[in-house]
Design a protein around this motif. Structure first.
Motif, PDB file in Angstrom:
ATOM      1  N   VAL A 205       2.655  28.562  -9.707  1.00 17.86           N
ATOM      2  CA  VAL A 205       2.441  27.380 -10.558  1.00 17.86           C
ATOM      3  C   VAL A 205       2.643  26.077  -9.785  1.00 17.86           C
ATOM      4  O   VAL A 205       2.030  25.052 -10.107  1.00 17.86           O
TER       5      VAL A 205
ATOM      6  N   TYR B  12      -0.800  21.675 -13.621  1.00 17.04           N
ATOM      7  CA  TYR B  12      -0.207  22.654 -14.528  1.00 17.04           C
ATOM      8  C   TYR B  12       0.616  21.965 -15.615  1.00 17.04           C
ATOM      9  O   TYR B  12       1.369  21.036 -15.332  1.00 17.04           O
TER      10      TYR B  12
ATOM     11  N   LEU C  30      10.534  24.150 -17.816  1.00 19.37           N
ATOM     12  CA  LEU C  30       9.712  25.252 -18.314  1.00 19.37           C
ATOM     13  C   LEU C  30      10.478  26.563 -18.367  1.00 19.37           C
ATOM     14  O   LEU C  30      11.190  26.931 -17.430  1.00 19.37           O
TER      15      LEU C  30
ATOM     16  N   GLN D 165       9.137  30.162 -18.699  1.00 18.90           N
ATOM     17  CA  GLN D 165       7.916  30.970 -18.715  1.00 18.90           C
ATOM     18  C   GLN D 165       8.225  32.358 -19.262  1.00 18.90           C
ATOM     19  O   GLN D 165       9.128  33.034 -18.769  1.00 18.90           O
TER      20      GLN D 165
ATOM     21  N   ARG E 217       9.044  30.811 -12.770  1.00 17.92           N
ATOM     22  CA  ARG E 217       8.031  30.243 -13.652  1.00 17.92           C
ATOM     23  C   ARG E 217       6.619  30.721 -13.316  1.00 17.92           C
ATOM     24  O   ARG E 217       5.679  30.469 -14.076  1.00 17.92           O
TER      25      ARG E 217
ATOM     26  N   PHE F   1       3.503  33.187 -13.180  1.00 21.86           N
ATOM     27  CA  PHE F   1       3.101  34.159 -14.208  1.00 21.86           C
ATOM     28  C   PHE F   1       2.201  35.226 -13.601  1.00 21.86           C
ATOM     29  O   PHE F   1       1.539  35.016 -12.582  1.00 21.86           O
TER      30      PHE F   1
ATOM     31  N   PRO G 108       1.852  30.029 -23.692  1.00 19.08           N
ATOM     32  CA  PRO G 108       1.426  29.921 -22.297  1.00 19.08           C
ATOM     33  C   PRO G 108      -0.055  30.236 -22.043  1.00 19.08           C
ATOM     34  O   PRO G 108      -0.560  29.953 -20.974  1.00 19.08           O
TER      35      PRO G 108
ATOM     36  N   ASN H 280      -2.197  28.678 -18.943  1.00 14.42           N
ATOM     37  CA  ASN H 280      -2.361  29.534 -17.775  1.00 14.42           C
ATOM     38  C   ASN H 280      -3.835  29.827 -17.477  1.00 14.42           C
ATOM     39  O   ASN H 280      -4.224  29.978 -16.316  1.00 14.42           O
TER      40      ASN H 280
END
Length: 465
Positions: free
Chosen positions: A146, A152, A163, A165, A178, A180, A232, A236
């Motif tokens: 990220v 982002y 954040l 996540q 964080r 993903f 998210p 994302n």
């Protein structure tokens, strides 16, 4: 007037300008098929069905993609718990979703891709992200970095330092908590696919970026979904797609929820109302009116009282349609909707304001009927049918014909019995026995029938429950 839409990414209503003149491309996050749909799930499909219908009415050629997420953690858990193949659970619930969409009059999408059918496209996107320095492999997982993507969190308007996540089981080897998952390493007993980084299965977010790219290209007009998908999932999606090199969506449109006691309708909360059960009690066209007529960005608080109000409101529209058809025969929809209706729909799909125009036109039509002005009544019905067609609520549309066909034999029997009772009432009225005539009418009303006296004599309809 130019169509205007509320764009979540801009946090304001914007004029809609398509990437290709005369064409509109829409990607809607569809069903995750781990269970049968409740009315909250179907609301999203219905709201975007109305959007699609309005664009088409305005002369656009619409490409509408609604995906199916047919593999995820919950499907796998249910597969283990029930001792059934994961694909069996997914397909059963995919059928249930499509039955729900169809029951409520949603047009089928242009394409409806399944996630598991697009693993090659996901592999290609992961390869490109790794090559560009936006993703990395660790312990058989592939993660998105990220911090490598400066844009982002712009959609959800969060700060990276704050954040949290969401993370799944087995997501080991992350450089940053964080980051993903694009791809999840295989685990015993789970479905998996071969990739250059080992066997595994897709991450939820990667699926939609890959499918949107395949069916709509590197840039398209509108990405839609529920408010709960902004983060998210949609955040994302943007990171993956734009880091890969796609422009991705020009507009982000999100519908609000159906709530119960102030909470989002959810299977996990145990407060869901399944579509398959609702249509046994309520006519599907009434459910469509209930779910489709509030503004798409407004919450709907579920209650049976609100459904009964929707049923009564639609009955007033339907009653007018039926009376004109009985008097004048088939009336085709007008080529254009009234200007005030169009103005409301152009302004961020203002269905409540547009519906007010429908009801005003119905009242005008009823006044024309009362004045025995057949020509004016027919003109108002043509306008009403044009407006209802945009909303998917025209009771004369062939889709809803099955509703009136159901129980047709029984309707004939009931009609004969009711006519006998109405003849008794007419006899009582003829001899000025008003008490008996009123008592008969009251009994019929208590039985769920509405009686209306007209120039051609009394007529009956099923009244609101």
């Amino acid at each position: 007037m130019t169509i205007r839409l509320y764009d979540t990414s801009a946090r304001q209503i914007r004029d809609f300008t398509p990437l290709t003149p005369g064409c509109v491309s829409i990607y809607l996050c569809g069903a995750t098929v781990q269970a049968a749909p409740h009315i909250g799930h179907i609301r999203s499909g219905l709201n975007f069905d109305i959007m699609r219908r309005w664009f088409e009415h305005r002369g656009y050629d619409v490409t509408f993609i609604r995906n199916v997420t047919d593999i995820d953690d919950k499907i796998i858990v249910k597969s283990h718990d029930q001792g059934r193949p994961w694909w069996s659970i997914g397909y059963e619930n995919e059928r249930a979703f499509n039955d729900g969409y169809h029951a409520l009059g949603c047009l089928p999408p242009t394409y409806e891709p399944r996630a598991t059918g697009h693993v090659p496209e996901m592999i290609e996107m992961m390869r490109g992200l790794i090559e560009r320095g936006h993703a990395y492999e660790a312990d058989g997982n592939v993660y998105f970095d990220v911090r490598s993507f400066p844009g982002y969190l712009q959609l959800s308007n969060q700060e990276l330092d704050n954040l949290l996540q969401p993370a799944g089981d087995g997501e080991t080897g992350k450089r940053d908590p964080r980051d993903f998952a694009l791809w999840k390493a295989t685990k015993p007993g789970e479905p998996d696919w071969e990739t250059p980084w080992g066997r595994g299965r897709p991450g939820w977010h990667l699926e939609c970026s890959a499918m949107a790219h395949k069916y709509l290209g590197p840039a398209f007009d509108i990405h839609g979904g529920g408010l709960d998908l902004i983060f998210p999932h949609h955040e994302n999606e943007i990171a993956q797609a734009q880091a890969y090199g796609d422009d991705f969506a020009s507009y982000w449109v999100h519908n609000a929820w159906v709530t119960m006691s102030g909470e989002k309708m959810s299977k996990s909360l145990g407060n869901s109302v399944l579509v398959s059960e609702m249509v046994k009690t309520w006519r599907p066209i009434v459910l469509r009116y209930y779910l489709g007529t509030p503004h798409y960005r407004s919450m709907i608080e579920y209650s049976e009282e609100a459904l009964r109000e929707a049923e009564s409101a639609f009955a007033r529209i339907e009653g007018f349609v039926q009376r004109v058809v009985e008097k004048a025969g088939t009336v085709e929809p007008a080529a254009e909707v009234p200007p005030a209706f169009a103005e409301a729909m152009d302004d961020d799909l203002g269905v409540p304001q547009a519906l007010a125009i429908v009801h005003t036109t119905v009242r005008q039509g009823n006044s024309a009927l009362a004045a025995d002005d057949k020509e004016a009544a027919v003109a108002r019905l043509a306008e009403v049918r044009a407006m209802l067609g945009v909303l998917g609520l025209d009771p004369l549309d062939p889709h809803w014909a099955g509703e009136t066909d159901r129980g047709e034999d029984l309707h004939g029997v009931v009609d004969s019995l009711v006519r006998l009772v109405l003849d008794q009432r007419e006899s009582a009225r003829g001899r000025k026995d008003w008490a008996t005539a009123d008592a008969i009418r009251d009994q019929l009303t208590q039985s769920g029938l509405s009686i209306e006296d007209g120039p051609q004599g009394p007529r009956w309809t099923l009244g609101p429950r």
